[in-house]
Design a protein around this motif. Structure first.
Motif, mmCIF file in Angstrom:
data_model
loop_
_atom_site.group_PDB
_atom_site.id
_atom_site.type_symbol
_atom_site.label_atom_id
_atom_site.label_comp_id
_atom_site.label_asym_id
_atom_site.label_seq_id
_atom_site.Cartn_x
_atom_site.Cartn_y
_atom_site.Cartn_z
ATOM 1 N N PHE B 129 0.835 -1.196 0.000
ATOM 2 C CA PHE B 129 0.000 0.000 0.000
ATOM 3 C C PHE B 129 0.875 1.254 0.000
ATOM 4 C CE2 PHE B 129 -2.790 -3.272 1.303
ATOM 5 C CZ PHE B 129 -4.040 -2.887 0.866
ATOM 6 N N ALA B 130 0.551 2.192 -0.879
ATOM 7 C CA ALA B 130 1.311 3.436 -0.943
ATOM 8 C C ALA B 130 1.075 4.253 0.324
ATOM 9 C CB ALA B 130 0.875 4.236 -2.174
ATOM 10 N N VAL B 131 2.054 5.062 0.678
ATOM 11 C CA VAL B 131 1.896 5.999 1.797
ATOM 12 C C VAL B 131 1.211 7.250 1.249
ATOM 13 C CG1 VAL B 131 3.084 7.328 3.570
ATOM 14 C CG2 VAL B 131 4.008 5.120 2.829
ATOM 15 N N PRO B 132 0.055 7.628 1.822
ATOM 16 C CA PRO B 132 -0.627 8.810 1.291
ATOM 17 C C PRO B 132 0.235 10.053 1.439
ATOM 18 C CG PRO B 132 -1.783 7.938 3.245
ATOM 19 C CD PRO B 132 -0.678 6.991 2.925
ATOM 20 N N ASP B 133 0.186 10.926 0.422
ATOM 21 C CA ASP B 133 1.053 12.107 0.366
ATOM 22 C C ASP B 133 0.278 13.336 0.846
ATOM 23 O OD1 ASP B 133 2.557 14.291 -0.276
ATOM 24 O OD2 ASP B 133 2.694 13.844 -2.428
ATOM 25 N N PRO B 134 0.643 13.889 2.023
ATOM 26 C CA PRO B 134 -0.105 15.042 2.549
ATOM 27 C C PRO B 134 0.024 16.279 1.679
ATOM 28 C CG PRO B 134 1.843 14.592 3.891
ATOM 29 C CD PRO B 134 1.757 13.483 2.891
#
Lengths: 88, 488
Positions: B129-134
């Protein structure tokens, strides 16, 4: 109407309305009717309207919270707490 | 919701027009001043948590002013909110929290006090799962996914800003509007009827989710607040019409989420004598992509219309070739509002395709395009049906039922239902001598499925399922038999 009568009537209503034709021998008073999808939000409205009619409880007196309708026992308790018929 | 611009604009409304009403919820009227104060208070409570910059937190999407203020506070502070349905089962929630690498569960009480529960450290659950980009997203929505674990869809901040600009312009919205917000807060529909309206400084009437099927409540709510903008699934309009009320203040009526059943429009139109009617088509992945301005006197199937400004649509035939003129095939859309991809990386190559220098989302919907360029929705390319407007995959529901150790085989068929549109019926062969009951199977289903996907009726049998000549379960026969039983 006594509490056992109310319990039997509520059970019969729930079975007829939501579990027609299914084996309900293991439908106990503490079975979770909401999480198991037996009663959805439309069903909740039908059940509430049945209670207000059958037990002459004003709809406004009953807090419309799923927890009050989660199990047969909970429904019976709500009726017993509000019903003029059950109080005598 | 998903943008810093939104949070800042709402704060400006709080300073410049503190007495305008932002939200109606039951008997509370929350002004922009009060909403700003609540948001500021939650911002300072958030600071005390000392979250690392750009943390992802999990906020159950209770549709209340307090939750809305908490989300605004998170957008201000640069954190990311994962907002699943408050009704989602605990096992599915746990998986979602792992996948998004959630640090805390945040809830806010009626008095505005923040409660934070640290989430267990992510283990293998986040692998792939990708790390969400703030920097790109402040909000993670989830698809309605009928399996235990919905897909996580990051909403692009810039995409939301473009969407709200489009909606304000296309519907000529002003701060004097009042929207009736019917859908749950975790649905993409809230991007329009909650967040766009708050950005505008307009008023939003929040439907109490506990009473969303109470026809008298809904009609009274819409009438009391003189709503000018109504968006909802066909069931909303059926409920609003039930007691014969009319809503003269409404300027825009949006049908969305499901095809409007034949005959309903002729009843809806007179109840909204001053409204323009629109059929809007979209999904969580792309937000709205099509709009049709409905002629209330027209009959016959209602088209989904044409791609909205800035969007493009393609139709692919069964061989994957582009249908260039009139024809039928799978719909692919590309919108200025769409997600950059699911968090789960391995889903993206099948769902998103690069064509003509743009990224298109494969909707899985079958459409017909006329020679004039008008689009009609024909159905799904896969196993999806809509239950009360929520896309539900029959095969996924079957898989959940079949995962019960006492189940030999399970088939789930959609049945027409006057209120819900469609309801699910399960026909299940149990293993011999297990004594499985339909109630126990429902309990199992409730643990792994959202409520709308739990079959409304369950037929348990010891006999094998009826089969087609090719040996597959005969779904059509099961459906026909069940409908005969109901009619009998």
């Amino acid at each position: 109407m006594s509490s056992p009568d109310i319990a039997a009537e509520v059970r019969a209503f729930v079975v007829a309305e939501f579990l027609a034709g299914e084996d309900t021998s293991d439908l106990t008073g503490d079975y979770d009717l909401i999480d198991s999808g037996v009663i959805d939000s439309l069903g909740l409205v039908r059940l509430l309207s049945h209670i207000t009619r059958a037990y002459r409880i004003p709809a406004d007196d009953i807090e419309f919270a799923p927890d009050h309708f989660r199990t047969l026992d909970a429904v019976v308790a709500v009726i017993a707490a509000h019903s003029p018929a059950a109080a005598v | 919701m998903p943008s810093p611009r939104l949070a800042e604009t709402v704060a400006v409304h709080g300073r410049h027009r503190p007495h305008s009403i932002a939200l109606h919820f039951n008997d509370q009227a929350v002004t922009y001043g009060r909403l700003s104060d609540l948001t500021e208070s939650l911002r300072s409570q958030l600071l005390q948590l000392d979250l690392p910059a750009g943390s992802t937190v999990y906020v159950p999407a209770h549709k209340t002013p307090q939750t809305i203020a908490l989300l605004l506070a998170l957008f201000h502070e640069g954190h990311i909110a994962l907002t699943p349905s408050p009704d989602l089962g605990s096992a599915a929630l746990g998986r979602l929290a792992q996948q998004a690498r959630v640090s805390h569960l945040l809830t806010v009480a009626g008095d505005g006090v923040l409660a934070a529960t640290p989430a267990p450290a992510p283990e293998d659950g986040a692998q792939g799962f990708a790390v969400p980009d703030p920097g790109r997203t402040r909000l993670l929505l989830t698809t309605s996914g009928s399996t235990g674990t919905p897909k996580i869809v990051p909403i692009e901040a810039a995409g939301f800003d473009a969407f709200s600009d489009w909606a304000v312009d296309d519907f000529a919205l002003s701060p004097s509007e009042t929207a009736l917000s019917y859908a749950p807060l975790n649905f993409d529909l809230a991007l329009l009827d909650v967040w766009t309206f708050l950005q505008l400084g307009a008023c939003v009437v929040l439907v109490d989710q506990q009473r969303a099927t109470d026809a008298a409540y809904l009609a009274a709510l819409a009438a009391r607040h003189q709503v000018t903008f109504v968006q909802g699934v066909p069931m909303l309009y059926r409920l609003l019409l039930e007691n014969g009320a009319a809503f003269a203040a409404a300027r825009h009526v949006i049908f969305t989420g499901d095809s409007l059943p034949a005959g309903l429009l002729t009843h809806v139109a007179p109840a909204f004598p001053n409204a323009a009617f629109h059929n809007v088509f979209g999904c969580t992945e792309t937000n709205d992509s099509f709009i049709h301005h409905v002629d209330p006197t027209a009959d016959g199937p209602m088209p989904i219309g044409r791609p909205i400004r800035g969007s493009q649509a393609l139709v692919l035939d069964a061989e994957g070739r582009r249908v260039t003129s009139a024809g039928t095939g799978e719909l692919l859309v590309s919108t200025p509002f769409q997600t950059g991809g699911y968090l789960r990386r391995d889903l993206n190559s099948a769902a998103f395709v690069h064509l003509d220098g743009r990224v298109f989302y494969r909707t899985g919907d079958i459409v017909t395009r006329t020679a004039e360029g008008l689009y009609f929705l024909e159905g799904r390319a896969d196993w999806h049906v809509k239950v009360r407007g929520v896309r539900t995959n029959l095969q996924e529901v079957e898989n959940v039922l079949a995962a019960h150790p006492d189940v030999a085989e399970a088939v789930v068929v959609p049945l027409p239902d006057p209120q819900a549109g469609v309801r699910l019926h399960a026909h299940v062969a149990r293993r011999p001598d297990t004594g499985l009951t339909s109630l126990r199977l429902r309990t199992h289903a409730g643990r792994h499925l959202p409520r709308h996907a739990i079959p409304a009726s369950v037929h348990l049998t010891d006999a094998p399922l009826p089969r087609t000549s090719t040996g597959k379960p005969d779904r059509n026969l099961i459906k026909r038999n069940r409908m005969k039983e109901i009619d009998a």
